[in-house]
Design an enzyme around this catalytic site. Structure first.
Site, short mmCIF file in Angstrom:
data_model
loop_
_atom_site.label_atom_id
_atom_site.label_comp_id
_atom_site.label_asym_id
_atom_site.label_seq_id
_atom_site.Cartn_x
_atom_site.Cartn_y
_atom_site.Cartn_z
N TYR A 55 45.22 31.11 42.46
CA TYR A 55 43.92 32.03 42.38
C TYR A 55 42.97 31.71 43.57
O TYR A 55 42.73 30.28 44.06
CB TYR A 55 43.11 31.87 41.12
CG TYR A 55 43.90 32.67 40.11
CD1 TYR A 55 44.62 33.53 39.90
CD2 TYR A 55 43.38 32.35 38.92
CE1 TYR A 55 45.22 34.18 38.96
CE2 TYR A 55 43.83 33.07 37.63
CZ TYR A 55 45.00 33.72 37.79
OH TYR A 55 45.29 34.46 36.57
N SER A 158 53.63 33.49 30.84
CA SER A 158 52.77 34.57 31.14
C SER A 158 53.50 35.62 31.53
O SER A 158 54.27 35.55 32.61
CB SER A 158 51.80 34.29 32.23
OG SER A 158 50.86 35.30 32.60
N TRP A 209 45.14 39.73 29.81
CA TRP A 209 44.54 39.89 30.90
C TRP A 209 44.17 41.19 31.54
O TRP A 209 44.89 42.19 31.02
CB TRP A 209 45.27 38.87 32.07
CG TRP A 209 46.59 39.44 32.38
CD1 TRP A 209 47.93 38.92 31.87
CD2 TRP A 209 46.94 40.10 33.54
NE1 TRP A 209 48.85 39.68 32.60
CE2 TRP A 209 48.54 40.15 33.43
CE3 TRP A 209 46.33 40.78 34.49
CZ2 TRP A 209 49.13 41.00 34.42
CZ3 TRP A 209 46.99 41.62 35.42
CH2 TRP A 209 48.39 41.75 35.46
N CYS A 211 42.06 43.30 30.78
CA CYS A 211 41.63 44.29 29.69
C CYS A 211 40.91 45.62 30.18
O CYS A 211 41.20 46.77 29.61
CB CYS A 211 40.97 43.78 28.67
SG CYS A 211 41.70 42.25 27.76
N LEU A 212 40.41 45.69 31.18
CA LEU A 212 39.57 46.71 31.85
C LEU A 212 40.26 47.46 33.09
O LEU A 212 39.71 48.02 33.84
CB LEU A 212 38.15 46.12 32.33
CG LEU A 212 37.28 45.40 31.14
CD1 LEU A 212 36.08 45.00 31.97
CD2 LEU A 212 37.13 46.53 29.95
N ARG A 216 39.86 49.93 37.34
CA ARG A 216 40.38 51.26 37.18
C ARG A 216 39.61 51.96 36.19
O ARG A 216 39.55 53.25 36.27
CB ARG A 216 41.84 51.39 37.11
CG ARG A 216 42.47 51.04 38.42
CD ARG A 216 44.04 51.18 38.25
NE ARG A 216 44.35 49.87 37.20
CZ ARG A 216 45.40 50.32 36.45
NH1 ARG A 216 46.06 51.54 36.10
NH2 ARG A 216 45.67 49.18 35.54
N LEU A 217 39.43 51.30 34.97
CA LEU A 217 38.61 52.03 34.03
C LEU A 217 37.27 52.70 34.19
O LEU A 217 37.17 53.81 33.83
CB LEU A 217 38.37 50.84 32.99
CG LEU A 217 37.60 51.45 31.63
CD1 LEU A 217 38.47 52.57 31.01
CD2 LEU A 217 37.16 50.33 30.53
N ASP A 220 38.48 55.07 38.31
CA ASP A 220 39.68 55.96 38.66
C ASP A 220 39.49 57.41 37.95
O ASP A 220 39.18 57.38 36.73
CB ASP A 220 40.83 55.21 38.19
CG ASP A 220 42.03 55.94 38.53
OD1 ASP A 220 42.03 57.32 38.78
OD2 ASP A 220 43.20 55.47 38.47
#
Length: 298
Positions: A55, A158, A209, A211-212, A216-217, A220
Site C-alpha cells: 500500500y 484475500s 473491501w 464496499c463503495l 464508482r458508487l 459513475d
C-alpha cells in the site's frame, strides 16, 4: 461503541468495522494527525486496522508505524492486519508486477511489516492475491514458522476462491480465519461463487473491501439507478446517507462480513459506525441488488 466479535471458532476478536489504510499516503496527515485519527476510531470501537506491504508504494505501513512510535500505548488497543504476496514495480528490482508466495518472500515480507509497523507481532497475516505459482506446502512452511516464533498470531487469505482456500487449508495444522473479498452491490460475485458459502460452512467471517466500489458508487453514471434506490431505502430505514445503507446491505449477508472503511475523514468513519444499527428487510436488500445488476431474480 462497537464491541469486538470473534471472526472464527479459533480466531481473533475484531471490531465489526475495520479501518482501512490503503490510501493513507493520499490523506496528507502528519504522524500526530494520524495518532488523533487512530484515537478517534478507537473511541468509536473500531479497533482493527487493515494494511498491506504494497500500500502506498510500500510506504503506508511505515507511516502508520511512525504514529505508533509517537503513541506506543495505541498498539495494545489495536488488532493489526496486513497482507503480502504481491511484488509491484514500485521497487526497482521488480521489472514486472508479479505474485510471490515463496516461503522466503513471505518470511521477508512479514519481517519488513513488523519493522515498518513498529510492532513485534501481527494479529493477522493474509496472502494478498491468488498466485498461479503458489506451492501450498511452501506457504504453509512460512505460516507455521511465523506462528511458532510468535510473530504472527493468525493467518488468512484475500481474494481466494473456495478451492484455493481449501487447498491452502489442507496443508496447515491450524485454521485460516478469514478470506478478504471484494463485496458490494457493485461486486456481487462472491455471493454466488461459493466463497461466502465456504465462510458460512467454516463459521469464519470474511472481511469486505471496496464496499463503495472505489468511488464508482458516487461518480459513475451507470449506477444512477442504484443511487436512486439507495436513496429511497435510506429514507425508509432512517439512515443519514447512502453509504450507511451499503454497509448495512453488506452486513446483512449471513456470513456476516466485516466492512473495511477506507476513508481518512473522521466524520465519515463516525457515520459508518451508525450503519451497525440499521436493518434492511429482505425486499429492501433485493431491491438494492436488482438496482445494481439491472435485473430481477428469475
Amino acid at each position: 461503541m462497537l464491541k469486538p466479535q470473534a471472526i472464527a471458532p479459533q480466531g481473533p476478536s475484531f471490531s465489526p468495522l475495520i479501518a482501512g489504510y490503503w490510501r493513507l499516503m493520499e490523506w496528507g496527515m502528519t504522524s500526530q494527525q494520524l495518532v488523533q485519527f487512530i484515537e478517534h476510531h478507537l473511541a468509536l470501537g473500531i479497533t482493527t486496522v487493515d494494511h498491506a506491504d504494497i500500500y502506498g508504494d510500500y510506504q503506508c505501513e511505515a507511516a502508520f508505524g511512525a504514529a505508533l512510535r509517537l503513541a506506543p500505548g495505541l498498539r495494545e488497543k489495536l488488532q493489526i492486519v496486513t497482507k503480502c504476496g504481491i511484488a509491484t514495480r514500485a521497487k526497482p528490482e521488480h521489472h514486472i508486477g508479479h505474485y510471490n508466495t515463496d516461503a522466503s518472500h513471505i518470511l521477508h515480507s512479514a519481517e519488513n511489516s513488523l519493522r515498518h509497523l513498529n510492532t513485534d507481532y501481527l494479529d493477522l497475516l493474509l496472502i494478498h492475491r491468488p498466485d498461479p505459482l503458489m506451492d501450498a506446502d511452501e506457504v504453509a512452511e512460512a505460516f507455521i514458522a511465523l506462528h511458532q516464533s510468535g510473530k504472527v498470531r493468525h493467518f488468512g487469505v484475500s481474494n481466494f476462491t473456495a478451492s484455493q482456500f481449501t487447498l491452502l487449508q489442507s496443508r496447515l495444522p491450524f485454521s485460516l480465519v478469514t478470506n478478504q473479498l471484494e463485496i458490494s452491490p457493485l461486486e456481487q460475485t462472491p455471493l454466488l461463487d461459493g466463497s461466502l458459502d465456504q465462510c458460512q460452512q467454516n463459521r469464519i467471517r470474511p472481511m469486505a473491501w471496496s464496499c463503495l466500489g472505489g468511488g464508482r458508487l458516487f461518480n459513475d453514471p451507470h449506477y444512477q439507478p442504484l443511487r436512486d434506490e439507495l436513496e429511497q431505502v435510506k429514507q425508509e430505514i432512517g439512515a443519514s446517507n447512502i453509504e450507511q445503507v451499503v454497509y448495512a446491505w453488506v452486513m446483512k449477508l449471513p456470513s456476516r462480513p466485516l466492512p473495511i472503511i477506507g476513508s481518512g475523514k473522521s466524520e465519515r468513519v463516525s457515520e459508518a459506525v451508525a450503519a451497525c444499527q440499521l436493518t434492511l428487510d429482505r425486499q429492501q436488500w433485493f431491491r438494492i441488488r436488482k438496482a445494481a445488476i439491472g435485473y430481477d431474480v428469475p
